[in-house]
Design an enzyme around this catalytic site. Structure first.
Site, short mmCIF file in Angstrom:
data_model
loop_
_atom_site.label_atom_id
_atom_site.label_comp_id
_atom_site.label_asym_id
_atom_site.label_seq_id
_atom_site.Cartn_x
_atom_site.Cartn_y
_atom_site.Cartn_z
N LYS A 156 29.45 4.74 -6.16
CA LYS A 156 29.72 5.55 -4.99
C LYS A 156 31.05 6.28 -5.15
O LYS A 156 32.02 5.63 -5.55
CB LYS A 156 29.80 4.62 -3.77
CG LYS A 156 30.11 5.29 -2.47
CD LYS A 156 30.30 4.25 -1.41
CE LYS A 156 30.69 4.92 -0.12
NZ LYS A 156 30.96 3.95 0.92
N LYS B 285 33.12 1.45 -6.50
CA LYS B 285 33.39 2.35 -5.38
C LYS B 285 34.76 2.98 -5.58
O LYS B 285 35.76 2.28 -5.71
CB LYS B 285 33.34 1.58 -4.06
CG LYS B 285 33.72 2.45 -2.87
CD LYS B 285 33.47 1.76 -1.56
CE LYS B 285 33.94 2.62 -0.40
NZ LYS B 285 33.64 2.01 0.90
#
Ligand code: PBG
Length: 324
Positions: free
Chosen positions: A249, A196
């Site tokens: 992400k 992330k």
């Protein structure tokens, strides 16, 4: 060699193109993010996410039924926590009758077969808007991990099928896994946000949950967008620690990372097409500058081609309707 090989032969009709098509978008690829708020009769549009809403639990019922009827089979719950319940330790996150825990029970009651995933991070609960406990201006790791493990257990007890830690603390997957095992929740899955990035694409989401960091940024825990190899080591560590699904992400700007992970591991890879990606397309389509549905499908297909098998996306319902 030409003319023995004419690549255009395989593009000559729609039927042929579909026969040799390498990747497909299916309604069962999707995870539908849900934003839940306290109160009654609330369905409020998020300004920076057109046609996306926050629901109170009573109105969530018909929304979840609709999602199920569209053929979608997984949701990912986020809660907007009242300001008065926020503190530095994220105490409310552990409340077994908190909004998250009630939302899980409610969804399992309406659609028992729905795969219910839950966000595990402190930011919606944090008075500082950070994903962990703050001491002297720093988000401390190990104390945060201890809370995240308890939080995960509380979600599992409420009926969650997967917990999805989105915080990027070190070692949290192992702590969560052990906490779940100790309590007998050996079938509760962990979908780890393993790669992330500290991204500006999360802006609209922070509007949705009123969860923007109160000071500084998230760069001491989320990854540097300049890094590629680090995504592999982060992800392999999470798999060693017991993650069942790993995640990249944001999505579109990180397709190379998805492909790297697909080459490095057999663990299913999820991608999160984040709020900013959704907002960009909605805005361009509203202006008539891009074709909404075509761009939507092209971007989603790119995730599959890159190597993702699950897609968390605010377009999930749009896609399901389009595919029907
Ligand atoms: C927070 C969290 C964020 C998102 C999911 N979980 C925001 C952040 O890290 O600041 C972003 C999702 C999106 O932008 O759609 N733990």
């Amino acid at each position: 060699m030409f003319p023995l090989q004419r690549n255009r032969r395989l593009r000559n009709s729609s039927a042929i193109r579909l026969l040799v098509q390498e990747n497909n978008i299916s309604v069962t690829d999707f995870i539908v993010p849900l934003f839940v708020v306290e109160g009654k009769n609330i369905k409020e549009e998020i300004t920076s996410m057109p046609n996306y809403y926050r629901f109170s639990l009573d109105l969530l019922v018909s929304e979840v039924k609709e999602i199920w009827d569209l053929g979608l089979r997984s949701v990912l719950i986020f809660v907007k926590v009242p300001e008065s319940l926020k503190d530095n330790e994220g105490t409310e996150a552990l409340n077994n009758s908190g909004l998250m825990q009630r939302a899980i029970r409610k969804i399992k009651e309406i659609t028992p077969e729905m795969v219910v995933m839950t966000d595990v991070a402190l930011d919606p609960y944090s008075s500082y808007g950070h994903d962990g406990i703050v001491e002297n201006g720093y988000v401390v790791n190990d104390k945060t991990v201890a809370v995240l493990a308890k939080m995960s257990l509380s979600h599992a007890q409420a009926g969650a099928d997967f917990v999805a830690p989105s915080d990027m603390m070190d070692g949290r997957i192992e702590s969560i896994r052990l906490e779940l095992e100790d309590a007998g929740f050996f079938n509760t899955g962990i979908m780890s946000y393993s790669a992330k990035y500290a991204s500006a694409f999360y802006g609209p989401f922070r509007d949705a949950l009123d969860s923007a960091p109160g000071f500084g940024d998230k760069k001491t825990y989320q990854m540097n967008p300049a890094n590629r190899k680090e995504a592999i080591s982060e992800t392999l560590l999470d798999i060693q620690q017991g993650a069942d699904i790993v995640m990249v992400k944001p999505g579109l700007a990180y397709l190379d990372i998805i492909r790297d992970l697909a080459n490095e591991t057999e663990t299913p890879i999820a991608v999160y097409q984040v709020s900013g990606e959704y907002a960009m397309l909605k805005a361009a389509a509203e202006k008539g500058w891009l074709n909404h549905d075509e761009i939507m499908m092209e971007q989603l297909l790119a995730f599959k081609r890159a190597g993702a098998s699950l897609i968390a996306s605010y377009f999930a319902k749009d896609v399901a309707k389009l595919l029907k």
